[in-house]
Design an enzyme around this catalytic site. Structure first.
Site, mmCIF file in Angstrom:
data_model
loop_
_atom_site.group_PDB
_atom_site.id
_atom_site.type_symbol
_atom_site.label_atom_id
_atom_site.label_comp_id
_atom_site.label_asym_id
_atom_site.label_seq_id
_atom_site.Cartn_x
_atom_site.Cartn_y
_atom_site.Cartn_z
ATOM 1 N N HIS A 237 -20.152 -35.973 -0.133
ATOM 2 C CA HIS A 237 -19.722 -34.914 -1.046
ATOM 3 C C HIS A 237 -20.488 -34.984 -2.369
ATOM 4 O O HIS A 237 -20.709 -33.946 -3.020
ATOM 5 C CB HIS A 237 -18.227 -35.014 -1.303
ATOM 6 C CG HIS A 237 -17.402 -34.588 -0.136
ATOM 7 N ND1 HIS A 237 -16.050 -34.859 -0.031
ATOM 8 C CD2 HIS A 237 -17.727 -33.907 1.002
ATOM 9 C CE1 HIS A 237 -15.592 -34.360 1.107
ATOM 10 N NE2 HIS A 237 -16.590 -33.790 1.744
ATOM 11 N N HIS A 369 -23.448 -28.403 9.477
ATOM 12 C CA HIS A 369 -24.212 -29.253 8.571
ATOM 13 C C HIS A 369 -25.658 -29.396 9.031
ATOM 14 O O HIS A 369 -26.587 -29.338 8.211
ATOM 15 C CB HIS A 369 -23.566 -30.638 8.467
ATOM 16 C CG HIS A 369 -22.308 -30.667 7.664
ATOM 17 N ND1 HIS A 369 -22.294 -30.632 6.293
ATOM 18 C CD2 HIS A 369 -21.011 -30.736 8.052
ATOM 19 C CE1 HIS A 369 -21.042 -30.678 5.856
ATOM 20 N NE2 HIS A 369 -20.243 -30.743 6.901
#
Length: 391
Positions: A237, A369
């Protein structure tokens, strides 16, 4: 790089189910479980991006996703918003951020039916989740919106920033006032999370908070490998927020505050130097504690994807040769350890020593992703990836 978008999309196409897109096992079959909105939305986004590259098959898949999100059982026709095909129809910001992202990318790709989906998704996000007083999004509600969870999270807000940037780009030509508003929301959320919480914690990004946005550093200490709310510092993150700071800087142009680039650099550096091989094995552990010691040592594919993407964007924006070197080294690591040559996708979880793991993830659920990583390696930085793919 050996990993390629074409084989990944061929594998991902096998996820199509009547009510959206399913959770893929490593053998390419759909797991027998309820269809989940977040996967359906993420796959709709991916196929919309592929449609922008000229794939007619991807356009058909993106249209299927839009129909599923517009008129299928994932949408709550009674109360509004989106849940999953389960008894618990609770409304989560994380899920709705991906519906908004999917709708935005689909509009950019001119997928039939996507304009109505974007209108509805944006209204739900702004009316239900966006807390203007806080400058951040609320986490979740009961199915009928009458109860709000006494928890706030950085993860949902991160994907909210990604989604509103995409929505702003999708609406720029038709609704410039909405674009300006959404970019302001993205800046406010990023300022609170990155320039506030992360900077105050010496770039060890807090993830969990009370309803008043007081950090909860010990949240989920007894369940540290949670897939969405893990304990401690989530390295991936930090890379994502670093990249989003640079996307936001790009769309704001002359109006961008100087801290966006400075904070992007600080987050990228912290994630790189504290994360890589923190336990003596190559790769990024899933999470670290507040003293930079590994908590969950599993290597998640998405963390490496976000590291590559952040390095690629950083190199393009700043010209930093070290970022280019890291990008290529991490790509090679992905090809050597994560790439499943039988599917074209990446194993979603490895142990610290490189075996396929299942502590948090099983199978190869979706392509979000990895597809974004492959595209961001090649495309200029703008507010959203879909906008960057426009001719």
């Amino acid at each position: 790089m050996e990993t390629e978008l074409g084989p990944l999309l061929t594998f991902a196409a096998r996820s199509r189910v009547p009510d959206g897109f399913g959770y893929l096992r490593a053998d390419g079959e759909v797991e027998q479980r309820p269809t989940e909105t977040w996967i359906s939305a993420r796959m709709t986004h991916v196929f919309s991006l592929a449609a922008l590259l000229g794939s007619t098959e991807a356009l058909d898949l993106a249209e299927h996703g839009v129909r599923a999100l517009t008129a299928g059982p994932l949408r709550d026709a009674e109360h509004g918003g989106w849940g999953d095909s389960t008894a618990d129809r609770g409304k989560a910001a994380y899920v709705h951020a991906f519906v908004l992202l999917a709708a935005s990318s689909a509009v950019t790709a001119e997928v039939p039916g996507s304009a109505a989906l974007l209108t509805e998704a944006l209204a739900v996000w702004e009316d239900r989740f966006w807390d203007d007083a806080a400058g951040l999004a609320r986490e979740s509600f009961s199915a009928d919106w009458t109860e709000v969870e006494d928890y706030r999270g950085a993860n949902a807000n991160m994907h909210g920033v990604e989604a509103v940037l995409a929505a702003g780009d999708a609406l720029a030509r038709t609704h410039p006032e909405a674009t300006a508003r959404l970019r302001t929301h993205a800046l406010r959320a990023t300022e609170r999370v990155v320039h506030g919480f992360a900077r105050d914690a010496d770039w060890r990004l807090p993830e969990h908070f009370t309803a008043e946005w007081t950090p909860l550093p010990e949240y989920n200490a007894d369940a540290p490998a949670d897939p969405f709310r893990p304990y401690g510092v989530t390295v991936g993150h930090q890379f994502e927020w670093s990249r989003l700071c640079l996307h936001l800087d790009a769309v704001l142009g002359d109006r961008a505050p100087g801290w966006l680039r400075a904070d992007a650099d600080a987050l990228f550096t912290a994630a790189t130097e504290r994360g890589w091989a923190a336990d003596g094995h190559p790769g990024f552990p899933y999470t670290l504690d507040w003293s930079d010691r590994p908590v969950v040592g599993a290597r998640m594919h998405w963390v490496l994807c976000e590291a590559v993407a952040a390095a690629a964007v950083r190199h393009e924006v700043t010209g930093d040769p070290r970022a280019a070197g890291l990008q290529h080294a991490w790509e090679a690591h992905g090809d050597a350890h994560f790439l499943d040559r039988s599917t074209g996708s990446w194993h979603h979880e490895l142990t610290p020593t490189g075996e396929v793991g299942t502590g948090t993830w099983t199978g190869q659920p979706d392509a979000y992703h990895l597809a974004q990583m492959l595209l961001l390696r090649e495309r200029p930085v703008r507010g959203s990836l879909a906008d960057a793919l426009l001719p």
